[in-house]
Write an enzyme that holds these catalytic residues in place. Structure first.
Site, PDB file in Angstrom:
ATOM      1  N   LYS A 102       9.915   1.119   1.880  1.00  0.00           N
ATOM      2  CA  LYS A 102       9.433   1.969   0.798  1.00  0.00           C
ATOM      3  C   LYS A 102       9.660   1.305  -0.561  1.00  0.00           C
ATOM      4  CE  LYS A 102       9.684   6.276   3.350  1.00  0.00           C
ATOM      5  NZ  LYS A 102      10.501   7.428   3.706  1.00  0.00           N
ATOM      6  N   LYS A 150      -0.591  -1.368   9.852  1.00  0.00           N
ATOM      7  CA  LYS A 150      -0.306  -0.014  10.372  1.00  0.00           C
ATOM      8  C   LYS A 150      -1.043   1.015   9.521  1.00  0.00           C
ATOM      9  CE  LYS A 150       3.503   3.347  10.318  1.00  0.00           C
ATOM     10  NZ  LYS A 150       3.207   4.340   9.367  1.00  0.00           N
ATOM     11  N   LYS A 157      -0.381   6.333   4.862  1.00  0.00           N
ATOM     12  CA  LYS A 157      -0.780   6.886   3.567  1.00  0.00           C
ATOM     13  C   LYS A 157      -0.488   5.896   2.449  1.00  0.00           C
ATOM     14  CE  LYS A 157       0.966  11.008   5.298  1.00  0.00           C
ATOM     15  NZ  LYS A 157       2.350  11.408   5.487  1.00  0.00           N
TER      16      LYS A 157
HETATM   17  P1  ADP Z   1       2.621   7.528   6.770  1.00  0.00           P
HETATM   18  O1  ADP Z   1       3.081   6.160   7.179  1.00  0.00           O
HETATM   19  O2  ADP Z   1       1.151   7.616   6.733  1.00  0.00           O
HETATM   20  O3  ADP Z   1       3.281   8.017   5.485  1.00  0.00           O
HETATM   21  P2  ADP Z   1       4.458   9.291   8.064  1.00  0.00           P
HETATM   22  O4  ADP Z   1       5.573   8.348   7.801  1.00  0.00           O
HETATM   23  O5  ADP Z   1       4.414  10.566   7.275  1.00  0.00           O
HETATM   24  O6  ADP Z   1       3.075   8.522   7.917  1.00  0.00           O
HETATM   25  O7  ADP Z   1       4.456   9.632   9.608  1.00  0.00           O
HETATM   26  C1  ADP Z   1       4.401  10.904  10.201  1.00  0.00           C
HETATM   27  C2  ADP Z   1       4.463  10.740  11.708  1.00  0.00           C
HETATM   28  O8  ADP Z   1       3.308  10.049  12.179  1.00  0.00           O
HETATM   29  C3  ADP Z   1       5.673   9.901  12.175  1.00  0.00           C
HETATM   30  O9  ADP Z   1       6.165  10.397  13.409  1.00  0.00           O
HETATM   31  C4  ADP Z   1       5.081   8.535  12.337  1.00  0.00           C
HETATM   32  O10 ADP Z   1       5.800   7.745  13.257  1.00  0.00           O
HETATM   33  C5  ADP Z   1       3.678   8.839  12.840  1.00  0.00           C
HETATM   34  N1  ADP Z   1       2.743   7.775  12.415  1.00  0.00           N
HETATM   35  C6  ADP Z   1       2.416   7.466  11.138  1.00  0.00           C
HETATM   36  N2  ADP Z   1       1.542   6.434  11.099  1.00  0.00           N
HETATM   37  C7  ADP Z   1       1.320   6.089  12.394  1.00  0.00           C
HETATM   38  C8  ADP Z   1       0.509   5.093  13.006  1.00  0.00           C
HETATM   39  N3  ADP Z   1      -0.241   4.266  12.287  1.00  0.00           N
HETATM   40  N4  ADP Z   1       0.525   4.996  14.354  1.00  0.00           N
HETATM   41  C9  ADP Z   1       1.292   5.836  15.104  1.00  0.00           C
HETATM   42  N5  ADP Z   1       2.069   6.802  14.580  1.00  0.00           N
HETATM   43  C10 ADP Z   1       2.091   6.943  13.248  1.00  0.00           C
END
Ligand code: ADP
Ligand code: TRP
Length: 318
Positions: free
Chosen positions: A110, A189, A192
């Site tokens: 982050k 990956k 957001k």
């Molecule tokens: P972001 O990376 O978009 O901010 P979050 O950290 O809020 O997403 O993730 C919310 C949930 O979704 C978590 O359990 C995370 O492991 C899962 N997740 C987020 N991005 C992915 C991805 N690209 N593939 C699989 N799982 C994901």
């Protein structure tokens, strides 16, 4: 079996969230006593606008309910309706070694992504541990990037139990290998924070899907290295028969990536159509959504109060 998971209301949910976390979590909820919550305290580490946070919380609630969360079966609540987690987070912080947090990958990621290192961001995993331990969650369905946070939770719970007696169940992460880390439109990956998402309910699905990066093998060539092909990776996750068909056509040649993307687009729109319809209906009925969250908070609080009584007694706070 008690199951717990949370998701931050820090932006629009995307299909990486859906296939990586929401769908597996909704499936697992059939097999036990599930507690799923909207992690609004956690989002304060990155969202600094009250109206935005409130709108995001409503969006996540609508998304989850539209995608099939059954609020009768699953306890669905807002984290901030269980403010006791912040008390538990403090108590857990006092058995958490600094270096464990200093080494947390998501904190480093982050910072690298440009977030300002506030103390909340640093102690984020301790609050997450409190979320899980306060309902004595045994299984935690998440995507792969959350693995380390669950390991930290296990370490904190063990440290607490060693010091104060057996209070906490040690939780286990449940991560589906085939959807552990889904790629975004640029191949990194999907996240957001990278601006490479395909939103579950956005109106830009077509633009996003057609913009997915692929390699530059010409249309007529039989395509190689198909394991790296993003449209195929997604089709495999939710439309395996279509994936096989598209893979065969790509491998044969004379079939371009643009065609494969169109197949993905059609499959995605079809898959999410019923959820989209349900979401539109729910969006007209916000009182119902609010009622679901309030009811979830009551049910969560009943469980949380039992844990907090044990914790306070164990550490000598009464
Ligand atoms: P972001 O990376 O978009 O901010 P979050 O950290 O809020 O997403 O993730 C919310 C949930 O979704 C978590 O359990 C995370 O492991 C899962 N997740 C987020 N991005 C992915 C991805 N690209 N593939 C699989 N799982 C994901
Ligand atoms: N850190 C998780 C994420 O970014 C959200 C979260 C907060 C969570 N508390 C949790 C996930 C407890 C599982 C269990 O996705």
């Amino acid at each position: 079996m008690r199951i717990l998971s949370g998701i931050q209301p820090s932006g629009k949910l995307h299909i990486g969230n859906y296939f990586g976390m929401m769908r597996p979590a909704l499936e697992l909820a059939q097999k036990g006593n599930a507690f799923y919550f909207i992690a609004d305290y956690h989002s304060l580490t990155s969202v600094s606008d009250a109206a935005e946070l409130r709108a995001n919380v409503l969006d996540v609630a609508l998304d989850f309910l539209a995608c099939g969360l059954d609020p009768k079966q699953t306890v669905f609540y807002r984290q901030s309706d269980v403010p006791q987690v912040t008390e538990l987070a403090w108590i857990l912080a006092c058995v958490t070694p600094m270096p464990m947090l200093e080494n947390a990958v998501s904190y480093k990621d982050k910072l690298a992504a440009g977030l300002k290192p506030n103390v909340g961001l640093f102690t984020y995993p301790v609050l997450q541990a409190a979320d899980i331990l306060i309902v004595q969650g045994e299984r935690v369905p998440v995507g792969k990037d959350q693995k380390q946070h669950i390991e930290i939770t296990r370490d904190i719970a063990s440290a607490f139990n060693r010091q104060f007696g057996e209070v906490f169940v040690i939780p286990e992460a449940v991560i589906k290998a085939e959807v552990a880390t889904l790629p975004g439109t640029d191949g990194r990956k999907m996240s957001k924070s990278y601006g490479n998402t395909i939103e579950i309910f956005g109106d830009s699905t077509k633009k996003k899907v057609m913009g997915i990066v692929t390699d530059s093998q010409p249309v007529e060539a039989p395509k190689k290295d198909l394991d790296k092909n993003i449209p195929l990776q997604f089709l495999k996750v939710f439309a395996p028969a279509k994936a096989q068909e598209v893979e065969a056509k790509l491998a044969a040649g004379g079939y371009g990536y643009g065609e494969a993307k169109k197949e993905l687009l059609a499959a995605l729109l079809e898959y999410f159509a019923p959820y989209r319809q349900k979401r539109a209906e729910l969006a007209q009925n916000r009182d119902y959504v609010e009622q679901v969250l309030r009811d979830g908070a009551l049910r969560a609080n009943a469980v949380v109060d039992v844990t907090m009584k044990k914790v306070r007694e164990a550490v000598g706070l009464r």
